[in-house]
Design a protein around this motif. Structure first.
Motif, mmCIF file in Angstrom:
data_model
loop_
_atom_site.group_PDB
_atom_site.id
_atom_site.type_symbol
_atom_site.label_atom_id
_atom_site.label_comp_id
_atom_site.label_asym_id
_atom_site.label_seq_id
_atom_site.Cartn_x
_atom_site.Cartn_y
_atom_site.Cartn_z
ATOM 1 N N UNK A 184 0.791 -1.226 0.000
ATOM 2 C CA UNK A 184 0.000 0.000 0.000
ATOM 3 C C UNK A 184 0.827 1.281 0.000
ATOM 4 N N UNK A 185 2.158 1.169 0.040
ATOM 5 C CA UNK A 185 2.969 2.383 0.081
ATOM 6 C C UNK A 185 4.229 2.202 -0.735
ATOM 7 N N UNK A 186 4.805 3.320 -1.173
ATOM 8 C CA UNK A 186 6.028 3.280 -1.981
ATOM 9 C C UNK A 186 7.256 3.682 -1.171
ATOM 10 N N UNK A 187 7.127 3.848 0.122
ATOM 11 C CA UNK A 187 8.259 4.278 0.939
ATOM 12 C C UNK A 187 9.299 3.173 1.060
ATOM 13 N N UNK A 188 10.572 3.557 1.023
ATOM 14 C CA UNK A 188 11.643 2.592 1.281
ATOM 15 C C UNK A 188 11.737 2.260 2.756
ATOM 16 N N UNK A 189 11.495 3.251 3.598
ATOM 17 C CA UNK A 189 11.720 3.117 5.023
ATOM 18 C C UNK A 189 10.422 2.747 5.738
ATOM 19 N N UNK A 190 10.531 2.016 6.833
ATOM 20 C CA UNK A 190 9.367 1.689 7.652
ATOM 21 C C UNK A 190 9.857 1.348 9.049
ATOM 22 N N UNK A 200 7.473 7.187 5.977
ATOM 23 C CA UNK A 200 7.726 8.512 5.401
ATOM 24 C C UNK A 200 7.665 8.495 3.876
ATOM 25 N N UNK A 201 7.089 9.548 3.307
ATOM 26 C CA UNK A 201 7.042 9.746 1.863
ATOM 27 C C UNK A 201 7.658 11.103 1.548
ATOM 28 N N UNK A 202 7.709 11.479 0.291
ATOM 29 C CA UNK A 202 8.399 12.696 -0.117
ATOM 30 C C UNK A 202 7.838 13.944 0.547
ATOM 31 N N UNK A 203 6.514 14.076 0.578
ATOM 32 C CA UNK A 203 5.899 15.304 1.099
ATOM 33 C C UNK A 203 5.035 15.067 2.331
ATOM 34 N N UNK A 204 5.012 13.855 2.846
ATOM 35 C CA UNK A 204 4.216 13.566 4.038
ATOM 36 C C UNK A 204 4.798 12.364 4.757
ATOM 37 N N UNK A 205 4.375 12.212 6.005
ATOM 38 C CA UNK A 205 4.697 11.022 6.786
ATOM 39 C C UNK A 205 3.372 10.408 7.202
ATOM 40 N N UNK A 206 3.238 9.112 6.982
ATOM 41 C CA UNK A 206 1.970 8.446 7.252
ATOM 42 C C UNK A 206 2.113 7.417 8.370
ATOM 43 N N UNK A 207 1.047 7.276 9.142
ATOM 44 C CA UNK A 207 0.933 6.203 10.109
ATOM 45 C C UNK A 207 -0.074 5.202 9.561
ATOM 46 N N UNK A 208 0.360 3.950 9.417
ATOM 47 C CA UNK A 208 -0.464 2.903 8.825
ATOM 48 C C UNK A 208 -0.683 1.814 9.866
ATOM 49 N N UNK A 235 -4.324 0.324 6.707
ATOM 50 C CA UNK A 235 -5.098 1.564 6.585
ATOM 51 C C UNK A 235 -4.304 2.753 7.117
ATOM 52 N N UNK A 236 -4.334 3.855 6.393
ATOM 53 C CA UNK A 236 -3.689 5.079 6.861
ATOM 54 C C UNK A 236 -4.573 5.716 7.929
ATOM 55 N N UNK A 237 -4.012 5.878 9.126
ATOM 56 C CA UNK A 237 -4.799 6.411 10.242
ATOM 57 C C UNK A 237 -4.391 7.835 10.593
ATOM 58 N N UNK A 238 -3.210 8.275 10.099
ATOM 59 C CA UNK A 238 -2.786 9.643 10.368
ATOM 60 C C UNK A 238 -1.755 10.066 9.330
ATOM 61 N N UNK A 239 -1.799 11.355 8.979
ATOM 62 C CA UNK A 239 -0.841 11.900 8.010
ATOM 63 C C UNK A 239 -0.300 13.225 8.518
#
Length: 583
Positions: A162-168, A179-187, A192-196
């Motif tokens: 569900x995500x393209x991030x290298x890091x987790x 983390x993504x280029x312009x946001x950090x997501x909590x999954x 499911x993304x619960x916070x951005x």
């Protein structure tokens, strides 16, 4: 991170009514996490749930310890391509039990056809850190990756595309930090993304990001700066210089509550923007300019309110004051540093000793030492030492002891410089100290050579991700080892796999707070009772003022999720508060 719960008096019903399952269990698989799903049911009395899963060749159980009449919880840990028969049992506080009449069936699909190939090479669970390994392998041919969790046998027990991030990373609440280029997501573990957190404009994510324990987010961003008289070659001593854009990474701190900017530090301001390494020109310049710094890790040092930053393309780790930005020391080869930096260079002492090159993943261990992944790129400096060819190189985990008063550094431990089969990762990489076992988890994230040979005899461009756990002994023992690689691929265009880091996580489920702690006083004893996870230790502490706390000991378990602790008191003792801590 410890979780604490204040004491609360539990009122237990004396009803003899039998426990009844009002609505039968149902299970819904997760769309973005195919090996997970949600179990739901209701009971007429507050109860807790026990689940038994028969997957054909094996049966495993999961116990939930919260009492409720309405239950909805994730079920995690299924494997691919299995028929899972799920039996649900409920139990109330009086010990009454009821088992759902009809077991549920959950058939998991095979892993996707493009899922990375994982090969177990070594596993000794008795000597391993307990838990699971979390990482994100990526197919180098098409850049497709999956967030992945494997058990001690390197079997996949959870994944998500569900995500393209290298890091987790895993957060203390069990969710994943992505983390993504312009946001950090909590999954969450259902994918499911619960916070951005939206990052400030003009300050994109580049490397490293995490929640601090003081309510902020730290990460490395991207920026460019015009530098005059910048070198144009790492091999020609009298090459022309030029004015050029230089790519560097500011350290950004945001408030976690609203992602507002809290602080920004510019390591380029305290260093020489014209100092180069062999890595400086190893890749084409980006839109930001020449890759001069390539910062890739931030570590907080609470001992003196400082930050430690890894600068890959400087072959250096630097420490500076959080408050003033003042440089404190430089860990790395002394080659090509100007006179003004000599007072900050750490002097190596003791044998054996070797500098790190192109490093990643700096961390402070419980012993106060600095642990990092030494990629080892070139193992030399322009105009000082010739570059070491990749085919003769190796990567390693290394631990340094830094004496800041004497400005000295000693090497206290390493693994990878002289094993029977050296591994060389040309980029990325990670080291993780594991608290329970004292082992070190090492991620050779972008391995190009194993035993000084290419990973594939058919394709020289084929890389692998190789993850090992070793003991922290003078002669380390490999207790876990797996490779993400398709050994059977004979294509000359095969590029293999890579990842960024790997983490050992304690459990697929978060550490949950105790919610039913009761305290009763009988014959000068405080009798504490609560429900908890049998796989964890629960520490009892007490206070008379809610400020100063004393740890009494660990609670005793009856083997069924019920814990007790007796605290002897005298009639003259003041009133006591109690709390339960676990991790």
């Amino acid at each position: 991170m410890p979780l604490c719960v204040w004491s609360a008096i539990l009122t237990v019903s004396t009803s003899l009514q039998a426990l009844t399952i009002v609505s039968p269990p149902s299970f819904t698989s997760a769309v973005n996490a195919p090996l997970a799903g949600t179990l739901q049911l209701t009971t007429d009395q507050p109860s807790r749930i026990s689940v038994s899963v028969n997957e054909g060749t094996n049966t495993w159980t999961k116990n939930f310890y919260d009492y409720s009449t309405v239950h909805s919880m994730p079920l995690l840990g299924f494997k691919a391509n299995r028929t899972n028969v799920i039996t649900v049992t409920v139990k109330d506080r009086l010990g009454n039990e009821a088992t759902a009449a009809n077991p549920l069936t959950f058939i998991t699909a095979p892993l996707p056809s493009d899922f990375p190939t994982i090969n177990l090479l070594q596993s000794n669970p008795e000597k391993m850190e307990p838990g699971y390994t979390l990482f994100r392998p990526v197919n180098n041919n098409d850049s497709k990756g999956y967030l992945t969790i494997v058990n001690s046998a390197a079997e996949v027990v959870w994944y998500s595309g569900a995500t393209s991030s290298l890091d987790v990373r895993q957060l203390s609440n069990g969710d994943l930090w992505v983390p993504l280029l312009t946001s950090i997501n909590e999954i969450n573990m259902l994918g499911q993304t619960v916070k951005t957190w939206t990052l400030p404009a003009g300050k994109p994510y580049n490397h490293e990001s995490y929640l601090t324990d003081h309510g902020t987010i730290l990460y490395l961003s991207d920026a460019t700066r015009v530098v005059t008289s910048f070198p144009t070659s790492a091999t020609i001593t009298n090459a022309l210089t030029k004015t050029t854009n230089v790519w560097h990474q500011p350290v950004i701190e945001l408030w976690a509550t609203n992602a507002a900017l809290a602080n920004i530090w510019q390591p380029i301001d305290i260093l020489d923007p014209r100092r180069i390494s062999y890595l400086t020109f190893s890749s084409p310049a980006s839109a930001y300019g020449v890759d001069w710094m390539h910062a890739n890790a931030i570590t907080e040092d609470p001992r003196d309110n400082s930050l430690i930053v890894s600068l890959r393309h400087q072959n250096a780790v630097v420490k500076f004051s959080r408050a003033t930005g003042q440089l404190k020391w430089i860990l790395g080869t002394h080659d090509n540093w100007g006179p003004e930096f000599q007072p900050y260079l750490l002097t190596p002492v003791g044998e054996p000793f070797e500098w790190q090159y192109g490093q990643h993943a700096t961390k402070i261990t419980p012993q106060g030492t600095l642990l990092l992944f030494d990629d080892g790129n070139f193992r030399g400096s322009p105009f000082a030492t010739p570059p070491l060819p990749d085919s003769q190189n190796y990567s390693r985990a290394v631990e340094y002891q830094i004496d800041e008063e004497r400005m000295e550094v000693s090497q206290v431990w390493e693994y990878g410089a002289s094993p029977a089969t050296p591994i060389y990762s040309v980029s990325r990489g990670d080291t993780e100290w594991m608290n329970q076992s004292g082992n070190v988890l090492i991620t050779y994230a972008d391995t190009a050579y194993v035993n000084n040979l290419p990973c594939s005899q058919y394709s020289t461009n084929a890389h692998m991700a190789r993850i090992q756990e070793v003991t922290h002994d003078a002669v380390p023992e490999v207790v876990f080892d797996f490779a993400v690689f398709d050994y059977g691929n004979t294509s000359s265009t095969y590029k293999g796999y890579a990842c960024y880091r790997a983490n050992r996580i304690r459990d697929l489920y978060p550490t949950k707070p105790v919610t039913d702690l009761s305290v009763q006083y009988v014959n000068s004893q405080a009798q504490l009772r609560f429900s908890g996870d049998e796989a964890r230790l629960y520490y009892i502490s007490t206070s008379t003022d809610l400020v100063n706390w004393t740890t009494l000991g660990t609670a005793n378990s009856d083997g069924e999720g019920n814990f007790t602790y007796l605290h002897e008191q005298s009639p003259d003792d003041p009133f006591h508060y109690y709390r339960v801590l676990t991790q």
